[in-house]
Structure formats: structure tokens, C-alpha cells
Design a protein around this motif. Structure first.
Motif, mmCIF file in Angstrom:
data_model
loop_
_atom_site.group_PDB
_atom_site.id
_atom_site.type_symbol
_atom_site.label_atom_id
_atom_site.label_comp_id
_atom_site.label_asym_id
_atom_site.label_seq_id
_atom_site.Cartn_x
_atom_site.Cartn_y
_atom_site.Cartn_z
ATOM 1 N N ASP A 124 -28.729 -32.878 43.109
ATOM 2 C CA ASP A 124 -28.703 -34.206 42.505
ATOM 3 C C ASP A 124 -27.803 -34.230 41.276
ATOM 4 O O ASP A 124 -26.963 -35.116 41.109
ATOM 5 C CB ASP A 124 -30.126 -34.604 42.096
ATOM 6 C CG ASP A 124 -30.571 -35.863 42.801
ATOM 7 O OD1 ASP A 124 -29.750 -36.439 43.539
ATOM 8 O OD2 ASP A 124 -31.727 -36.261 42.597
ATOM 9 N N VAL A 142 -22.729 -40.644 49.245
ATOM 10 C CA VAL A 142 -23.552 -39.448 49.406
ATOM 11 C C VAL A 142 -24.958 -39.868 49.806
ATOM 12 O O VAL A 142 -25.560 -40.734 49.167
ATOM 13 C CB VAL A 142 -23.629 -38.637 48.090
ATOM 14 C CG1 VAL A 142 -24.373 -37.328 48.315
ATOM 15 C CG2 VAL A 142 -22.241 -38.380 47.524
ATOM 16 N N THR A 143 -25.476 -39.259 50.868
ATOM 17 C CA THR A 143 -26.851 -39.526 51.291
ATOM 18 C C THR A 143 -27.644 -38.228 51.198
ATOM 19 O O THR A 143 -27.234 -37.212 51.745
ATOM 20 C CB THR A 143 -26.887 -40.044 52.745
ATOM 21 O OG1 THR A 143 -26.008 -41.164 52.841
ATOM 22 C CG2 THR A 143 -28.293 -40.459 53.133
ATOM 23 N N ILE A 144 -28.756 -38.307 50.469
ATOM 24 C CA ILE A 144 -29.604 -37.124 50.307
ATOM 25 C C ILE A 144 -30.966 -37.443 50.917
ATOM 26 O O ILE A 144 -31.575 -38.461 50.576
ATOM 27 C CB ILE A 144 -29.754 -36.749 48.822
ATOM 28 C CG1 ILE A 144 -28.366 -36.454 48.236
ATOM 29 C CG2 ILE A 144 -30.689 -35.564 48.651
ATOM 30 C CD1 ILE A 144 -28.358 -36.298 46.730
ATOM 31 N N MET A 145 -31.394 -36.590 51.836
ATOM 32 C CA MET A 145 -32.651 -36.881 52.530
ATOM 33 C C MET A 145 -33.606 -35.702 52.465
ATOM 34 O O MET A 145 -33.189 -34.552 52.402
ATOM 35 C CB MET A 145 -32.368 -37.202 53.989
ATOM 36 C CG MET A 145 -31.839 -38.597 54.177
ATOM 37 S SD MET A 145 -31.649 -39.004 55.887
ATOM 38 C CE MET A 145 -30.154 -38.150 56.256
ATOM 39 N N ARG A 146 -34.893 -36.072 52.465
ATOM 40 C CA ARG A 146 -35.916 -35.045 52.582
ATOM 41 C C ARG A 146 -36.494 -35.150 53.977
ATOM 42 O O ARG A 146 -36.817 -36.247 54.431
ATOM 43 C CB ARG A 146 -36.985 -35.242 51.512
ATOM 44 C CG ARG A 146 -36.897 -34.132 50.521
ATOM 45 C CD ARG A 146 -37.908 -34.034 49.472
ATOM 46 N NE ARG A 146 -38.632 -35.203 49.079
ATOM 47 C CZ ARG A 146 -39.169 -35.327 47.865
ATOM 48 N NH1 ARG A 146 -38.996 -34.375 46.972
ATOM 49 N NH2 ARG A 146 -39.866 -36.381 47.553
ATOM 50 N N PHE B 29 -38.369 -39.401 43.845
ATOM 51 C CA PHE B 29 -37.284 -39.291 44.800
ATOM 52 C C PHE B 29 -36.747 -40.693 44.994
ATOM 53 O O PHE B 29 -37.031 -41.373 45.961
ATOM 54 C CB PHE B 29 -37.839 -38.722 46.108
ATOM 55 C CG PHE B 29 -36.768 -38.237 47.027
ATOM 56 C CD1 PHE B 29 -36.056 -37.100 46.722
ATOM 57 C CD2 PHE B 29 -36.467 -38.914 48.192
ATOM 58 C CE1 PHE B 29 -35.062 -36.636 47.567
ATOM 59 C CE2 PHE B 29 -35.474 -38.457 49.039
ATOM 60 C CZ PHE B 29 -34.781 -37.316 48.729
ATOM 61 N N THR B 37 -23.040 -45.131 44.805
ATOM 62 C CA THR B 37 -22.569 -44.390 45.980
ATOM 63 C C THR B 37 -23.536 -43.281 46.390
ATOM 64 O O THR B 37 -23.245 -42.516 47.293
ATOM 65 C CB THR B 37 -21.189 -43.760 45.727
ATOM 66 O OG1 THR B 37 -21.282 -42.926 44.570
ATOM 67 C CG2 THR B 37 -20.125 -44.807 45.522
ATOM 68 N N ILE B 38 -24.670 -43.166 45.703
ATOM 69 C CA ILE B 38 -25.638 -42.123 46.058
ATOM 70 C C ILE B 38 -26.941 -42.787 46.496
ATOM 71 O O ILE B 38 -27.433 -43.690 45.828
ATOM 72 C CB ILE B 38 -25.934 -41.200 44.858
ATOM 73 C CG1 ILE B 38 -24.633 -40.717 44.226
ATOM 74 C CG2 ILE B 38 -26.791 -40.024 45.288
ATOM 75 C CD1 ILE B 38 -24.828 -39.952 42.932
ATOM 76 N N ARG B 39 -27.480 -42.355 47.610
ATOM 77 C CA ARG B 39 -28.791 -42.882 48.015
ATOM 78 C C ARG B 39 -29.690 -41.748 48.476
ATOM 79 O O ARG B 39 -29.216 -40.718 48.976
ATOM 80 C CB ARG B 39 -28.675 -43.956 49.091
ATOM 81 C CG ARG B 39 -27.732 -43.600 50.185
ATOM 82 C CD ARG B 39 -27.692 -44.582 51.309
ATOM 83 N NE ARG B 39 -27.161 -43.854 52.463
ATOM 84 C CZ ARG B 39 -27.089 -44.324 53.679
ATOM 85 N NH1 ARG B 39 -27.515 -45.531 53.950
ATOM 86 N NH2 ARG B 39 -26.608 -43.600 54.667
ATOM 87 N N HIS B 40 -30.980 -41.954 48.273
ATOM 88 C CA HIS B 40 -31.991 -40.950 48.611
ATOM 89 C C HIS B 40 -32.988 -41.519 49.596
ATOM 90 O O HIS B 40 -33.378 -42.679 49.471
ATOM 91 C CB HIS B 40 -32.766 -40.521 47.362
ATOM 92 C CG HIS B 40 -31.922 -39.839 46.336
ATOM 93 N ND1 HIS B 40 -31.122 -40.521 45.472
ATOM 94 C CD2 HIS B 40 -31.774 -38.527 46.036
ATOM 95 C CE1 HIS B 40 -30.493 -39.660 44.677
ATOM 96 N NE2 HIS B 40 -30.881 -38.438 44.998
ATOM 97 N N PHE B 41 -33.410 -40.700 50.543
ATOM 98 C CA PHE B 41 -34.470 -41.122 51.461
ATOM 99 C C PHE B 41 -35.399 -39.958 51.736
ATOM 100 O O PHE B 41 -34.939 -38.854 52.006
ATOM 101 C CB PHE B 41 -33.883 -41.611 52.785
ATOM 102 C CG PHE B 41 -32.998 -42.803 52.654
ATOM 103 C CD1 PHE B 41 -33.541 -44.066 52.482
ATOM 104 C CD2 PHE B 41 -31.619 -42.665 52.679
ATOM 105 C CE1 PHE B 41 -32.720 -45.167 52.349
ATOM 106 C CE2 PHE B 41 -30.788 -43.754 52.544
ATOM 107 C CZ PHE B 41 -31.339 -45.019 52.371
ATOM 108 N N ASP B 42 -36.697 -40.243 51.645
ATOM 109 C CA ASP B 42 -37.679 -39.263 52.072
ATOM 110 C C ASP B 42 -38.114 -39.690 53.468
ATOM 111 O O ASP B 42 -38.824 -40.679 53.622
ATOM 112 C CB ASP B 42 -38.869 -39.270 51.100
ATOM 113 C CG ASP B 42 -39.864 -38.169 51.441
ATOM 114 O OD1 ASP B 42 -39.808 -37.670 52.599
ATOM 115 O OD2 ASP B 42 -40.676 -37.814 50.585
ATOM 116 N N LEU B 43 -37.649 -38.959 54.472
ATOM 117 C CA LEU B 43 -37.867 -39.404 55.856
ATOM 118 C C LEU B 43 -39.348 -39.500 56.220
ATOM 119 O O LEU B 43 -39.713 -40.226 57.138
ATOM 120 C CB LEU B 43 -37.137 -38.479 56.833
ATOM 121 C CG LEU B 43 -35.610 -38.540 56.767
ATOM 122 C CD1 LEU B 43 -34.991 -37.567 57.755
ATOM 123 C CD2 LEU B 43 -35.094 -39.950 57.038
ATOM 124 N N SER B 44 -40.205 -38.785 55.486
ATOM 125 C CA SER B 44 -41.633 -38.855 55.834
ATOM 126 C C SER B 44 -42.214 -40.231 55.499
ATOM 127 O O SER B 44 -43.313 -40.565 55.924
ATOM 128 C CB SER B 44 -42.416 -37.747 55.133
ATOM 129 O OG SER B 44 -42.246 -37.845 53.745
#
Lengths: 352, 410
Positions: A124, A142-146, B29, B37-44
Motif C-alpha cells: 500500500d 492499481v487494484t489491490i484485493m484480499r 481495508f 487510481t488505487i482501489r481496494h477490495f476484500d473479496l470475502s
């Protein structure tokens, strides 16, 4: 009237005035800061809130080209990295890639555990730094995934059977790759570069070099640097890029439907021509020399987006007794694509 | 005082939290509003639950279209009626190899839908995707359903579905709903009805109405079935690239079909485990597709497209279920045989009418002119009537009954 109001100001506690001023400042700042969720500058799709009535978007996928001259045709590259640990060397190498960054989108997937959390924090910070730095270094998005599943192999399995643990590990890896791929590949993506988080050294022109072959799937040779008696040396690292052998095919015929053949196990000799060994035994000089492959490794792997769009994914189950990247190679072949490797084009894996 | 001001500031700018408590960055999160330009995803968070509409779960609705202009008005009537919150549904259309005006018409109708004054009407994100795969098989009913055309046709369909899904699926989708444009009748609550079962993949039963002379109704989608020993044995004998398709005499699989198990008065919530699925209306959790499950455009375990999708989902240990007594109705498009049959029926009907008219006329004349009873008149009438069937002979050469009946009268 004037008298009373003047007196009330005089009587007012200076603290109230300060607080009022702070609130006023806060209000002004609040007005000036752009609200980002609906930021029009962003190219990344985000969930639309109710009442937003977003414009209808029309995409011509007939016009997305994937050619040997990706820069000339402004082809978009999606770099995908499943990450368990953040290596600074990986990041530094990534930033040095000479392909125009405004044509690159990055995608990361991390496990939802303690290791993942530590890596996420470092990632990050690194991402934020580059995305707020000089314009020419910034990536398109940028895509950050859990991830939504557990990828730690149970201790019981580890002890009971090395092969079983290997299957579990590779299946989880395959699922992580698929989750990353199918949520980030977009209408404009032309190429997908798979780059593992422990790839610490590649030529800066990696994308252009691989793309210039204009092959559906192409993989460089993954080695590892180490010291032998204080002298720098290299050794093969990734054994998953190979051409099929009759012995392995015969082996597969005798196996149960869920069994998987792995490279690098002495009790499972396949006698497949391995790309890693071809360079080790007979290093060539022409970095653009090709060999046709039937299995590929995923440490560094360039795939035309169409191959993935047609459905070639990383099977998290035994597919023709192959799994993950090797299973992907088989699936791409079932879809009539050919795969190639560059035995003399070396990229390097981290050495623990 | 300073602390109070700091707290107030923090309330206004959550992003300042990091300055004060840098450690909390690990637990949260979320997207930082400063970086677009930055994105976050918690797939759960996007796993899908039985009552998704209560949790704001987003559905990606995928609609593959080819030469479908004629069906669009009917399709949009359904679109307007869905009870699942529209703003939680993102739409993705793939228009491929179309010769008609599908794309222009679709755009027009979508614009109208999105600009509806009712604020509950507009949908979420809408993507129109154009991609031609060079269809080798023509899309009319006869070609579409011929046995030889099945394997290549199903593979191209699979390819189209995969392109559509991969282009439109986002990390924040919890569900994916596949719907064909030519569904005639379906409950507007279908999304909630299917979702309530909380299965990884679920399909309703698909029938079609028929004209009375064909029996009134008929199972339509034979691709939802349970695997049988016979079919597994058959699969063993087939070539690697062969594709088993249901509903053809060439492959007798003896599989229990969802379609044939329908009881019109049965409990619509009854579930049946299936292995192959039909593509008319599939609700699946997005995680099924995220895991890599797709519509094989090659022979996967001797199946392709939606049937292969069912097979692959089972292989990946997902639950695949059909609802035998929950039925939606596919549009009835007559086949070439049906059309020929209908033409024949129509001719017969016309002849019958003509005959009846004659009969009536004759009766009238008899009643009217009985009194005169002149032989001359009788002869004249007889000749005149004998000519009438001759005129109709071209249309119905088989009909020779009329003169015979006249003889009887005489």
C-alpha cells in the motif's frame, strides 16, 4: 441592541472563538477537497451508488489489437501478481519496466491472514508513493484485493503426504490467480503479464521483448542467482515450463481422475524436456530463440488477453492430470492456442 | 481544547487518522480518497448471501445477444419489472455477429430506461460490448437446432459468454445472472426467488407454450440434467473433442431432465441436484466465476458451454441446483416443420370454411327456390356451384368432396 451584542462578544470565551475558527477552516477545507468516490478522473470501475444514472458505455472489442508492436499500437498491459510477501527488489524491478506506465494496470491479490496483512501494508505504501509521484512513473490504475478463501495448507496434510500438500497449495494458487484475473481484465486489456511477487530481476524491456514474438502465450526462463564458494552463479528455478513426453502421457493414463503429475519429484520421473534444463545443459546466446511448450510456469508469463477471454484459466483441479499454470497451458492448447518458451531469455527469482 | 479540535478534524477527515494512528492502517481495508487510481477490495465481502438485496449485494446481469432486435421490447418489459433493487444490478450486453439493428435498438431502449422519471427504474453500470466471432452457423431455428450444428455452435456461444463475463465482472459483484432475451414469461421476483436458495449455481425450469394443436406446452431447455451411468459410459467411448448434446436421438443418455420432472402444482421451492445446466436463466455466485469456472469453448468432460459450465462447477465442488417446479416460459418460435404443418392446417381450415359457405349457400338456395322447383333453375344452380370448387382446386387439389355432396342432394 448594538450595545448588547458588543457586550456578548466581549464576554465570549476566546476558546469558543478559536473553536469556531477551527470549525470554519474545517468547513472551507471540506468544501475544497474533491469527493473521490465519484471522481471523474478515475478510470477504474467502482460500484455505482443509487441515483447516479451513469452513462451507458459502449466498447468495441473488435478493435482491441494485440500485436508485436504493443507500444506503437498503445496496447494496454495488465500486470497481475499474487502476493504473500512484499519484496522491495520486486517492486524496484517493476518500477524500472520501460513499457509506458500509463498503458499499464496493476492487480494484486493477497491472502487474508497475518502475512497478507504485513505485505499489504508495505505494498500500500509503495503504491501510494508511486501513484502520487512524478506523472510518468504513475500506473494507469492499481487494484489491490484480499482473497476470500483460506490458502494455508493444513499442517496435517503437509505431514501426511507431500504430494497432497502440493496439490492443495497449487489449487489455492490457481484460485488466487483466477480471482485476480477475472475481476481485473477489462475491455481494453490487450496483454496480461503474470509476474510473481518474488521475481526480483528481469530485463527492463521485458514486456516489449516478449510481446515482439507475437505469440498467444510466451514464457521466459526463470533462474535464480546464488553464491557458490563466494562466486556468483545461477541455477534453474522454475521447472514448470516443459514439452510433453510419452512417458508422462503413459503415467497419466494409469492415474486416478484427481491425481496430478508434478515436475521435480524423484519418485515421479516424467523425462519431459524442461526449458530450465535446456539452458543449463546447453546455454545459447540468441535470447529470442523459441521452443514450443506444453506446460508453462507462472513466475513470469505473457498471455494475450484473448486467450484468457476465451476461457483459458488456471484449473484449481486436476485437468488432464495437470494443475494451475501447467493446467492453464493444457487448457490454452484445448482452445487451439500454441505456447512458446524462450530458453535463453533469463529472469531471476528471489533467493531465500 | 486542542484535543477536541483534533477529534472534530478527524471526524471530518477520516484520512487524517493515519497521521494520528498509523497502526490502524493495517486493520482498515478502504480506499484512500486522495488516490483515485488505487482501489481496494476484500473479496470475502462479496461472497453472496440468501437475502442479498438487504445487504446491498450487486448483481452483474449478462445478456448475450445476436440478431435479437425483435425480442428487445419483450425483454425490456421484463427489465422494468424486476423487483430486485435496480441500482444494485449492473448490466452487460454482448452483441455479436448481428445482421439486424440489435445494437442501435438496444441503446435506444437503455437510454429510455436510464432516463425514466421513476428514480427506482435506472440500473447501475451498463456496458455494451461488440465482438464478432465469425458465426459459421446461421441463427434461424432450423439451423440452430440441427444435430450436426450443435458442437461448433455451442463452442462459439461459450466463447461469447466468456468474453462477456471477463469484460464485465468486477471485484464488487456478489452475483452473476445470465438471462436470454427471448424469455416470454418469468416472475418479476425471479432474482430474489433464486437467491433465497443460497446455492452457488441455480436454474429454474424452462418450458415453452405451444399452439393448442401441438399440445399447449412443452419442456424447452433440456440442458439441465442429472448425470446418468449410461451417459458416463457413452462419454468414455467418444473422441476427446466430441460434445454430447441433449435432446437428439444420436445420443441416448437416459438422464433425468429437470424439464420432464415438472409438476405444475408442485412446490416451487423443491430443489434437484443437477450436473448440466441450461443457459436461459442462471443465477450464480460471483465467486464461482472468480474461482475460474466458465463456459468451456472446448469439449470439457464431453460437454461444452452451459452444460460444460455445470460439469466444471461440480468438478470445483460448487453446489449446482435446479428447481423442477419453478417454471419460466421461453418464447415459442415455430420450427420449419411447424411452419409447414401450420400452412397445411391453415389450408384445411380455409377449405373447410369454403365448404361450409357452399353448404350454407346451397341450403339457402334450396329454401328460397324450392317453390319454383323449375328444372331449368335447378340445372343452372348446379352448374354454378360445381364451378366454385374448381376455382379452389389450385389451393386444395385433395378436396374433391364437394361435387360428391352435390350429387347426394340431387
Amino acid at each position: 441592541m448594538a450595545f448588547t451584542s458588543a457586550r456578548s462578544i466581549r464576554r465570549t470565551n476566546p476558546i469558543t472563538l478559536v473553536l469556531g475558527f477551527v470549525l470554519f477552516l474545517g468547513f472551507v477545507l471540506f468544501l475544497l477537497t474533491p469527493s473521490t468516490p465519484s471522481s471523474p478522473a478515475s478510470s477504474l470501475p467502482r460500484p455505482q451508488p443509487k441515483g447516479s444514472r451513469p452513462p451507458i458505455r459502449h466498447f468495441q472489442l473488435n478493435n482491441v489489437t494485440t500485436t508485436g508492436d504493443p507500444i506503437g499500437n498503445e496496447e494496454r498491459v495488465l500486470i497481475l501478481t499474487p502476493m504473500v510477501k512484499f519484496y522491495q527488489e520486486y517492486w524496484d524491478n517493476l518500477l524500472k519496466l520501460s513499457y509506458p506506465h500509463e498503458l499499464i494496470e496493476l492487480g494484486f491479490i493477497l491472502p487474508k491472514d497475518r502475512n497478507g496483512a504485513i505485505a499489504l501494508k508495505k505494498l500500500d505504501a509503495a503504491v501510494k508513493k508511486v501513484q502520487s509521484g512524478p506523472k510518468k512513473n504513475r500506473f494507469k490504475g492499481v487494484t489491490i484485493m484480499r482473497q476470500d478463501f483460506d490458502s494455508t495448507v493444513s499442517q496435517v496434510e503437509k505431514e501426511r503426504h507431500a504430494l497432497k500438500a502440493q496439490t492443495e497449495r497449487r489449487a489455492a494458487m490457481a484460485r488466487a490467480r483466477n480471482s485476480l484475473l477475472f475481476t481485473t481484465i477489462g475491455t481494453e486489456t490487450a496483454w496480461v503479464l503474470w509476474l510473481d511477487a518474488d521475481m526480483v530481476e528481469t530485463p527492463h524491456s521485458l514486456i516489449q521483448d516478449l510481446a515482439s514474438h507475437n505469440r498467444p502465450v510466451i514464457v521466459p526462463n526463470c533462474f535464480q542467482r546464488y553464491k557458490e564458494n563466494g562466486v556468483d552463479a545461477i541455477r534453474p528455478y522454475d521447472y514448470n515450463s516443459w514439452a510433453e513426453s510419452d512417458i508422462a502421457l503413459d503415467m497419466a493414463k494409469k492415474m486416478g481422475p484427481d491425481d496430478v503429475i508434478y515436475e521435480g519429484y524423484t519418485d515421479m520421473p516424467t523425462y519431459r524436456p524442461l526449458m530450465a534444463m535446456i539452458y543449463k545443459e546447453n546455454p545459447g546466446t540468441d535470447i529470442h530463440e523459441e521452443m514450443e511448450l506444453d506446460g508453462v510456469g507462472g513466475t513470469a508469463l505473457l498471455v494475450k488477453a484473448d486467450v484468457h477471454r476465451d476461457g483459458a484459466m488456471f484449473p484449481p483441479f486436476s485437468f488432464y492430470h495437470l494443475i494451475e499454470t501447467e493446467g492453464f497451458a493444457k487448457m490454452a492448447k484445448r482452445l487451439q492456442y500454441k505456447l512458446y518458451g524462450l530458453p535463453n531469455y533469463l529472469v531471476y527469482h528471489y533467493n531465500e | 481544547m486542542a484535543t477536541f479540535a483534533a477529534i472534530v478534524l478527524l471526524l471530518i477527515f477520516p484520512s487524517f487518522r493515519e497521521l494520528v494512528f498509523p497502526s490502524t492502517g493495517l486493520g482498515t481495508f478502504q480506499d484512500d480518497p486522495r488516490y483515485s487510481t488505487i482501489r481496494h477490495f476484500d473479496l470475502s465481502e462479496y461472497g453472496g448471501t440468501a437475502r442479498g438485496w438487504e445487504h446491498g449485494e450487486r448483481i452483474l446481469m449478462c445478456v448475450p445477444l445476436r440478431d435479437a432486435e425483435a425480442h428487445l421490447p419483450m425483454f425490456f418489459a421484463h427489465m422494468r419489472n424486476f423487483t430486485y433493487p435496480h441500482h444494485l444490478i449492473d448490466l452487460a450486453f454482448l452483441v455479436s455477429d448481428s445482421k439486424d439493428n440489435t445494437m442501435a435498438r438496444l441503446k435506444e431502449m437503455l437510454e429510455e430506461l436510464q432516463n425514466d422519471p421513476d428514480e427506482n427504474m435506472p440500473y447501475g453500470d451498463i456496458s455494451l460490448i461488440e465482438k464478432d466471432f465469425g458465426q459459421k452457423v446461421k441463427q434461424d431455428v432450423e439451423n440452430r437446432h440441427g444435430f450436426a450444428a450443435q458442437a461448433p455452435r455451442r463452442k462459439t456461444m461459450a466463447q461469447a459468454r466468456n468474453w462477456l463475463l471477463s469484460a464485465a465482472l468486477r471485484p464488487y459483484h456478489s452475483w452473476v445472472y445470465w438471462r436470454d432475451a427471448d424469455v416470454e414469461t418469468a416472475p418479476p421476483t425471479i432474482l430474489e426467488d433464486l437467491m433465497r436458495h443460497n446455492k452457488d449455481v441455480i436454474v429454474p425450469n424452462v418450458w415453452r407454450p405451444l399452439p393448442d394443436w401441438l399440445g399447449g406446452e412443452q419442456p424447452y431447455d433440456l440442458n439441465s440434467w442429472q448425470e446418468s451411468e449410461t451417459a458416463l459410459a457413452l462419454a468414455e467411448t467418444l473422441d476427446e473433442d466430441a460434445v454430447i448434446v441433449e435432446g437428439y436421438a444420436e445420443y441416448a443418455t437416459w438422464r433425468p431432465h429437470l424439464a420432464y420432472l415438472r409438476d405444475p402444482y408442485g412446490d416451487p421451492d423443491v430443489e434437484m441436484e443437477i450436473d448440466g445446466v441450461g443457459g436461459v436463466s442462471i443465477l450464480a455466485k460471483a465467486k464461482v466465476f472468480r474461482a475460474g469456472c466458465h463456459f468451456p469453448a472446448f469439449s470439457f468432460e464431453k460437454h461444452a458451454e452451459t452444460e460444460g459450465f455445470g460439469k466444471m462447477a461440480k468438478r470445483m465442488k460448487f453446489s449446482v441446483v435446479g428447481l423442477p417446479h419453478y417454471t419460466i416460459w421461453h418464447l415459442y418460435e415455430p420450427s420449419a416443420d411447424d411452419i409447414k404443418y401450420m400452412e397445411r392446417m391453415e389450408e384445411e381450415r380455409k377449405n373447410k370454411e369454403r365448404q361450409e359457405a357452399l353448404e350454407r349457400e346451397k341450403q339457402e338456395q334450396l329454401n328460397h327456390h324450392w317453390d319454383s322447383n323449375s328444372k331449368e333453375q335447378w340445372e343452372k344452380d348446379r352448374k354454378g356451384m360445381a364451378q366454385v370448387p374448381e376455382e379452389g382446386e389450385e389451393a386444395a387439389p385433395a378436396e374433391v368432396k364437394k361435387p360428391k355432396k352435390l350429387k347426394e342432394v340431387r
